[in-house]
Design a protein around this motif. Structure first.
Motif, PDB file in Angstrom:
ATOM      1  N   UNK A 107      -7.867  60.581   0.677  1.00 11.87           N
ATOM      2  CA  UNK A 107      -7.142  60.514   1.943  1.00 11.87           C
ATOM      3  C   UNK A 107      -7.424  61.728   2.833  1.00 11.87           C
ATOM      4  N   UNK A 108      -7.989  62.775   2.257  1.00 10.38           N
ATOM      5  CA  UNK A 108      -8.310  63.988   3.025  1.00 10.38           C
ATOM      6  C   UNK A 108      -9.732  63.951   3.585  1.00 10.38           C
ATOM      7  N   UNK A 109     -10.454  62.855   3.322  1.00  9.04           N
ATOM      8  CA  UNK A 109     -11.818  62.734   3.837  1.00  9.04           C
ATOM      9  C   UNK A 109     -11.785  62.882   5.356  1.00  9.04           C
ATOM     10  N   UNK A 110     -12.744  63.601   5.891  1.00 10.05           N
ATOM     11  CA  UNK A 110     -12.761  63.921   7.315  1.00 10.05           C
ATOM     12  C   UNK A 110     -12.302  65.351   7.574  1.00 10.05           C
ATOM     13  N   UNK A 111     -11.660  65.947   6.581  1.00  7.16           N
ATOM     14  CA  UNK A 111     -11.245  67.348   6.658  1.00  7.16           C
ATOM     15  C   UNK A 111     -12.021  68.142   5.607  1.00  7.16           C
ATOM     16  N   UNK A 112     -12.181  69.407   5.867  1.00 10.78           N
ATOM     17  CA  UNK A 112     -12.678  70.313   4.840  1.00 10.78           C
ATOM     18  C   UNK A 112     -11.477  70.632   3.951  1.00 10.78           C
ATOM     19  N   UNK A 128     -12.489  75.719  -5.042  1.00 10.85           N
ATOM     20  CA  UNK A 128     -13.528  74.805  -4.565  1.00 10.85           C
ATOM     21  C   UNK A 128     -13.384  74.619  -3.070  1.00 10.85           C
ATOM     22  N   UNK A 129     -14.517  74.492  -2.416  1.00 11.01           N
ATOM     23  CA  UNK A 129     -14.533  74.104  -1.003  1.00 11.01           C
ATOM     24  C   UNK A 129     -15.290  72.785  -0.952  1.00 11.01           C
ATOM     25  N   UNK A 130     -14.614  71.779  -0.402  1.00 14.32           N
ATOM     26  CA  UNK A 130     -15.154  70.421  -0.331  1.00 14.32           C
ATOM     27  C   UNK A 130     -15.310  70.071   1.139  1.00 14.32           C
ATOM     28  N   UNK A 131     -16.501  69.606   1.520  1.00 14.12           N
ATOM     29  CA  UNK A 131     -16.733  69.310   2.937  1.00 14.12           C
ATOM     30  C   UNK A 131     -16.042  68.015   3.359  1.00 14.12           C
ATOM     31  N   UNK A 132     -16.143  67.690   4.636  1.00 15.57           N
ATOM     32  CA  UNK A 132     -15.444  66.536   5.199  1.00 15.57           C
ATOM     33  C   UNK A 132     -15.938  65.198   4.660  1.00 15.57           C
ATOM     34  N   UNK A 133     -17.077  65.216   3.987  1.00 14.84           N
ATOM     35  CA  UNK A 133     -17.622  63.990   3.380  1.00 14.84           C
ATOM     36  C   UNK A 133     -17.297  63.895   1.886  1.00 14.84           C
ATOM     37  N   UNK A 134     -16.600  64.886   1.342  1.00  9.46           N
ATOM     38  CA  UNK A 134     -16.218  64.850  -0.069  1.00  9.46           C
ATOM     39  C   UNK A 134     -17.205  65.495  -1.013  1.00  9.46           C
ATOM     40  N   UNK A 135     -18.120  66.303  -0.475  1.00 12.37           N
ATOM     41  CA  UNK A 135     -19.127  66.975  -1.294  1.00 12.37           C
ATOM     42  C   UNK A 135     -18.699  68.422  -1.538  1.00 12.37           C
ATOM     43  N   UNK A 190     -15.038  83.247   6.361  1.00  9.98           N
ATOM     44  CA  UNK A 190     -16.439  83.240   6.807  1.00  9.98           C
ATOM     45  C   UNK A 190     -17.148  81.958   6.386  1.00  9.98           C
ATOM     46  N   UNK A 191     -16.937  81.548   5.146  1.00  8.83           N
ATOM     47  CA  UNK A 191     -17.591  80.342   4.640  1.00  8.83           C
ATOM     48  C   UNK A 191     -17.052  79.095   5.336  1.00  8.83           C
ATOM     49  N   UNK A 192     -15.736  79.033   5.491  1.00  8.88           N
ATOM     50  CA  UNK A 192     -15.107  77.855   6.096  1.00  8.88           C
ATOM     51  C   UNK A 192     -15.501  77.679   7.570  1.00  8.88           C
ATOM     52  N   UNK A 193     -15.672  78.782   8.289  1.00  4.26           N
ATOM     53  CA  UNK A 193     -16.066  78.703   9.700  1.00  4.26           C
ATOM     54  C   UNK A 193     -17.404  77.982   9.859  1.00  4.26           C
ATOM     55  N   UNK A 194     -18.278  78.116   8.867  1.00  6.19           N
ATOM     56  CA  UNK A 194     -19.576  77.439   8.923  1.00  6.19           C
ATOM     57  C   UNK A 194     -19.428  75.925   8.754  1.00  6.19           C
TER      58      UNK A 194
END
Length: 162
Positions: free
Chosen positions: A47-52, A134-141, A156-160
């Protein structure tokens, strides 16, 4: 014939061990989960897909408390429209134990803190470090998987990604 049987058995055990021991790392799709927060909200990763997603796998311990406080600092710098932050008690502790632990923090946790009574996240993500971030991108990766990390590095990492 016995020798062939032993070789086949060893090969099957080898495959089973490798499939079980696969730790999801950067580049892998994050395994989905469906958990309930300490305040009763049901949250699923899908349900969080689309968000980091910034995810912390925590136990009831001082290093995990310190990581959660770093997450609070990150939360203060980003919009919740683009970033979801979740902490997960992966050790299967009771709701009462987790609430007592959270009350001992020097400040209130400002993100969703989830309970995992069956330790499903611990099993699916094969948590070895305390805490694990963990940092998961908006596509779930999964883009990063690390032990404790400070808010400055996270920002810094999240801003990218945002």
């Amino acid at each position: 014939m016995y020798k062939n049987f032993v070789l086949v058995l060893l090969f099957i055990l080898f495959l089973a061990q490798n499939s079980y021991a696969k730790v999801p790392i950067a580049g892998d799709t994050a395994p989905n989960f469906s958990l309930t927060s300490v305040d009763g909200k049901k949250i699923t990763l899908s349900a969080l897909k689309g968000k980091v997603v910034l995810m912390g796998m925590f136990h009831i311990c001082v290093p995990c408390m310190k990581q959660a406080l770093e997450f609070n600092k990150v939360q203060a710098q980003f919009s919740s429209k683009k970033l979801a932050i979740v902490g997960i008690n992966t050790s299967g502790d009771s709701k009462a134990s987790v609430e007592k632990y959270l009350k001992g923090f020097p400040e209130r946790v400002k993100f969703s803190y989830l309970l995992d009574p069956d330790q499903s996240v611990h099993k699916n993500y094969l948590q070895r470090d305390m805490p694990t971030v963990l940092i998961i991108d908006s596509e779930g990766v999964i883009k990063a998987r690390v032990p404790w990390v400070g808010a400055d590095q996270l920002v810094k990492f999240l801003k990218k990604l945002l």
